[in-house]
Design a protein around this motif. Structure first.
Motif, PDB file in Angstrom:
ATOM      1  N   VAL A   1      86.699 -73.607 162.466  1.00  0.00           N
ATOM      2  CA  VAL A   1      86.259 -73.617 161.634  1.00  0.00           C
ATOM      3  C   VAL A   1      86.834 -72.076 160.950  1.00  0.00           C
ATOM      4  CG1 VAL A   1      84.227 -72.000 160.066  1.00  0.00           C
ATOM      5  CG2 VAL A   1      83.911 -74.434 161.818  1.00  0.00           C
ATOM      6  N   THR A   2      87.076 -71.337 162.371  1.00  0.00           N
ATOM      7  CA  THR A   2      87.265 -69.845 161.942  1.00  0.00           C
ATOM      8  C   THR A   2      88.580 -69.555 161.837  1.00  0.00           C
ATOM      9  OG1 THR A   2      87.375 -69.319 164.498  1.00  0.00           O
ATOM     10  CG2 THR A   2      85.279 -68.653 162.676  1.00  0.00           C
ATOM     11  N   TRP A   3      89.888 -70.225 162.777  1.00  0.00           N
ATOM     12  CA  TRP A   3      90.875 -70.515 162.978  1.00  0.00           C
ATOM     13  C   TRP A   3      91.713 -70.674 160.778  1.00  0.00           C
ATOM     14  CZ3 TRP A   3      94.719 -73.192 160.493  1.00  0.00           C
ATOM     15  CH2 TRP A   3      94.298 -75.017 160.764  1.00  0.00           C
ATOM     16  N   ARG A   4      90.973 -70.882 160.440  1.00  0.00           N
ATOM     17  CA  ARG A   4      91.122 -71.531 158.946  1.00  0.00           C
ATOM     18  C   ARG A   4      91.037 -70.094 157.810  1.00  0.00           C
ATOM     19  NH1 ARG A   4      91.502 -78.121 157.970  1.00  0.00           N
ATOM     20  NH2 ARG A   4      91.073 -78.349 160.453  1.00  0.00           N
ATOM     21  N   HIS A   5      89.992 -69.225 158.391  1.00  0.00           N
ATOM     22  CA  HIS A   5      90.035 -68.443 156.714  1.00  0.00           C
ATOM     23  C   HIS A   5      89.385 -66.925 157.866  1.00  0.00           C
ATOM     24  CE1 HIS A   5      89.049 -72.266 154.241  1.00  0.00           C
ATOM     25  NE2 HIS A   5      88.348 -72.402 154.739  1.00  0.00           N
ATOM     26  N   ARG A   6      90.610 -66.591 157.832  1.00  0.00           N
ATOM     27  CA  ARG A   6      90.211 -64.926 158.174  1.00  0.00           C
ATOM     28  C   ARG A   6      90.091 -64.037 156.398  1.00  0.00           C
ATOM     29  NH1 ARG A   6      95.586 -61.923 159.984  1.00  0.00           N
ATOM     30  NH2 ARG A   6      95.851 -62.883 161.973  1.00  0.00           N
ATOM     31  N   GLY A   7      90.603 -64.123 155.627  1.00  0.00           N
ATOM     32  CA  GLY A   7      90.197 -63.576 154.974  1.00  0.00           C
ATOM     33  C   GLY A   7      88.672 -63.934 154.152  1.00  0.00           C
ATOM     34  N   LYS A   8      87.778 -65.108 154.192  1.00  0.00           N
ATOM     35  CA  LYS A   8      86.871 -64.955 153.911  1.00  0.00           C
ATOM     36  C   LYS A   8      85.601 -64.871 154.832  1.00  0.00           C
ATOM     37  CE  LYS A   8      87.055 -69.471 150.841  1.00  0.00           C
ATOM     38  NZ  LYS A   8      86.971 -70.713 150.452  1.00  0.00           N
ATOM     39  N   LEU A   9      86.214 -64.498 156.057  1.00  0.00           N
ATOM     40  CA  LEU A   9      85.722 -64.089 157.653  1.00  0.00           C
ATOM     41  C   LEU A   9      85.402 -62.804 157.045  1.00  0.00           C
ATOM     42  CD1 LEU A   9      86.421 -66.221 160.648  1.00  0.00           C
ATOM     43  CD2 LEU A   9      84.851 -66.650 159.323  1.00  0.00           C
ATOM     44  N   LEU A  10      86.413 -62.053 156.732  1.00  0.00           N
ATOM     45  CA  LEU A  10      86.413 -60.793 156.605  1.00  0.00           C
ATOM     46  C   LEU A  10      85.730 -59.925 155.250  1.00  0.00           C
ATOM     47  CD1 LEU A  10      88.194 -58.171 157.095  1.00  0.00           C
ATOM     48  CD2 LEU A  10      89.721 -58.234 155.893  1.00  0.00           C
TER      49      LEU A  10
END
Length: 527
Positions: free
Chosen positions: A159-168
């Motif tokens: 999940v996490t590698w795909r969406h650095r911007g959304k996680l941030l």
């Protein structure tokens, strides 16, 4: 965060039952370099009286710590920082699947033994099972918290590698609403590219020769470009997710954010060196990146075997890239987890060989050889220790009197509170401040100085608002700003020049203004 209070360390160890330090009193210095007790200002004294008056009133106490200015968040891993519920929703949006035997997110299509992550939207039992598998939620007392904690990253990694911007955007919102103004968060830039370059170059024990091989033909330069393009894409996703520049922008948009490059310490020596070199190049060429850190369990066999080699790698690269900062996970160990000989030197080598500017965790301090000398060196050089109480308890089983928090403070070592992986741990920074206050009996002025330290020892450029060594000498403003009152317009030209021209002083001045407003709002103790 909705999970605040789900795991309460302070409930397990009442402050009245705790000694003042993690080591016997006879082992503490007779007179350490810490600042002499300062005289509180009238506003601090009134606010401290308010804090004491609500210690047995959970709702008022919770609001006090939520609204208190808490500076910067310096030690966290972005992938483990966001809420587990948000990761599940992202998995559903991306059409990912879940291996039902291991509860690991996998790429579609969903074959035998898997089910769509989107099922968690309607199947509450499945949703709750994912939350427990991807975090410390409901983890049983006496279980292997160390392994479960670290295993979560592999379970939600798809999940996490795909969406650095959304996680941030999600985590930055949380940081801002926790009344913090600055964030440093860890990511692995150009991870696959670094892996390939390291494999192509191979290992060479001559570190100078190895560095020349990495940089030959512009190969490392190309990897830096790849990492910058990756960061640009993440920034664009962040701005879109946070709605920055629109009438509906989220709190995340007002936060100052910087990246720390993670290095996978359990990898091959050539890959570790490549990631280090990449992170240092980034820290010198792109202002969004500030430092390098080693991640993954410090107690893994490969981590233990190569620890001293990795410290030498950092020492070598610091000579090549002197403007890059270094902060290191060091001493995230405890008796019983590793052999006694592996407890003897990790913090000392991080400070002495790699010359780290901050130490993450530093839990095994008093088990190291000449730990008093290491503590004095850290105090003299202002090497701060980043303390995430909850993850220390969950991973190592260390809390309360066993934790070296008070030992570091007694030696004058700068201390900052941090969350590490708040999404996995199911806590937030408010929880950590509240735990510190209750467990160690901290006053409001002491808590205020912990928050000040989180900006003073952040990797923010520019001169500080504070003079000298504020941990040892107290937080005294530089002469240019002496007599100025935070919260009202600056009168002195010299002070205005400092505050407007230095990013660090600007953040610190804003925090002082926030403290002034906070103290004014807590002027009357509750009766």
């Amino acid at each position: 965060m909705a999970a605040l209070g789900l795991l309460s360390l302070s409930a397990a160890l009442p402050a009245s039952a705790l000694p003042a330090s993690g080591v016997p009193a006879r082992d503490l210095p007779a007179a350490g370099p810490a600042a002499a007790p300062r005289v509180p200002t009238p506003g601090e004294a009134r606010t401290d009286a308010y804090l004491r008056s609500v210690r047995e009133q959970p709702a008022s106490l919770g609001e006090f710590f939520r609204s208190m200015p808490k500076g910067g968040e310096l030690h966290n891993h972005l992938s483990g920082a966001v809420s587990t519920e948000y990761l599940i929703e992202l998995a559903a949006e991306d059409g990912l699947c879940v291996d039902t035997a291991t509860m690991t997110a996998v790429a579609p299509p969903c074959g035998p033994g898997t089910r769509p992550a989107a099922d968690a939207r309607t199947d509450r039992a499945f949703h709750d099972a994912l939350v427990r598998a991807w975090s410390m939620q409901d983890f049983p007392a006496g279980g292997n918290g160390h392994d479960h904690f670290f295993d979560t990253f592999g379970k939600f990694g798809e999940v996490t590698w795909r969406h650095r911007g959304k996680l941030l955007a999600s985590f930055a919102d949380e940081v801002a609403t926790q009344n913090q103004s600055y964030l440093e968060t860890m990511v692995s830039p150009a991870s696959e590219g670094a892996k390939k370059l390291a494999a192509d170059v191979g290992w060479d024990p001559d570190l100078d020769a190895l560095y020349k091989k990495l940089t030959a033909g512009g190969r490392l330069d190309a990897l830096v470009k790849e990492a910058i393009e990756e960061a640009d894409a993440g920034d664009a996703e962040f701005r879109a997710a946070a709605r920055c520049g629109t009438e509906r922008e989220r709190p995340a948009c007002g936060l100052t954010v910087r990246w720390i490059s993670q290095v996978s310490r359990g990898s091959s020596p050539e890959r570790v060196f490549t990631q280090m070199a990449l992170g240092m190049w980034l820290a010198e060429r792109d202002e969004r990146f500030v430092a390098v850190n080693l991640v993954q369990p410090e107690d893994w066999d490969s981590s233990l075997k190569n620890y001293r080699l990795q410290m030498r790698m950092l020492a070598h690269l610091r000579g090549v890239h002197p403007r890059a900062h270094v902060t290191l996970h060091a001493g995230e160990l405890w008796p019983g987890l590793v052999k006694p000989e592996d407890l003897a030197f990790h913090i000392a080598d991080a400070v002495g060989t790699a010359r780290t500017e901050r130490v993450g965790h530093g839990v095994d301090l008093v088990h190291e050889d000449d730990w008093q000398g290491t503590a004095r060196t850290m105090a003299a050089r202002e090497v701060a220790v980043e303390v995430p109480f909850t993850s220390n308890a969950q991973i190592l089983g260390v809390s309360g009197a066993d934790h070296p928090f008070e030992t570091y403070r007694s030696y004058g070592v700068p201390v900052v509170l941090a969350t590490d992986d708040p999404g996995v741990s199911r806590i937030d920074i408010t929880h950590e401040y509240r735990y510190a206050a209750r467990t160690y009996g901290l006053s409001y002025p002491e808590l205020k100085d912990l928050a000040r330290a989180s900006l003073e020892y952040a990797f923010v450029p520019g001169p500080s608002l504070w003079r000298g060594n504020p941990t040892a000498e107290g937080y005294r403003t530089v002469p240019a700003c002496r007599g100025e009152r935070p919260g009202v317009p600056v009168r002195s030209t010299a002070c205005r020049r400092l505050v407007e021209g230095s990013p660090k002083a600007s953040l610190e001045w804003r925090q002082e203004a926030a403290f002034a407003a906070f103290e004014a709002s807590h002027a009357t103790p509750v009766r």
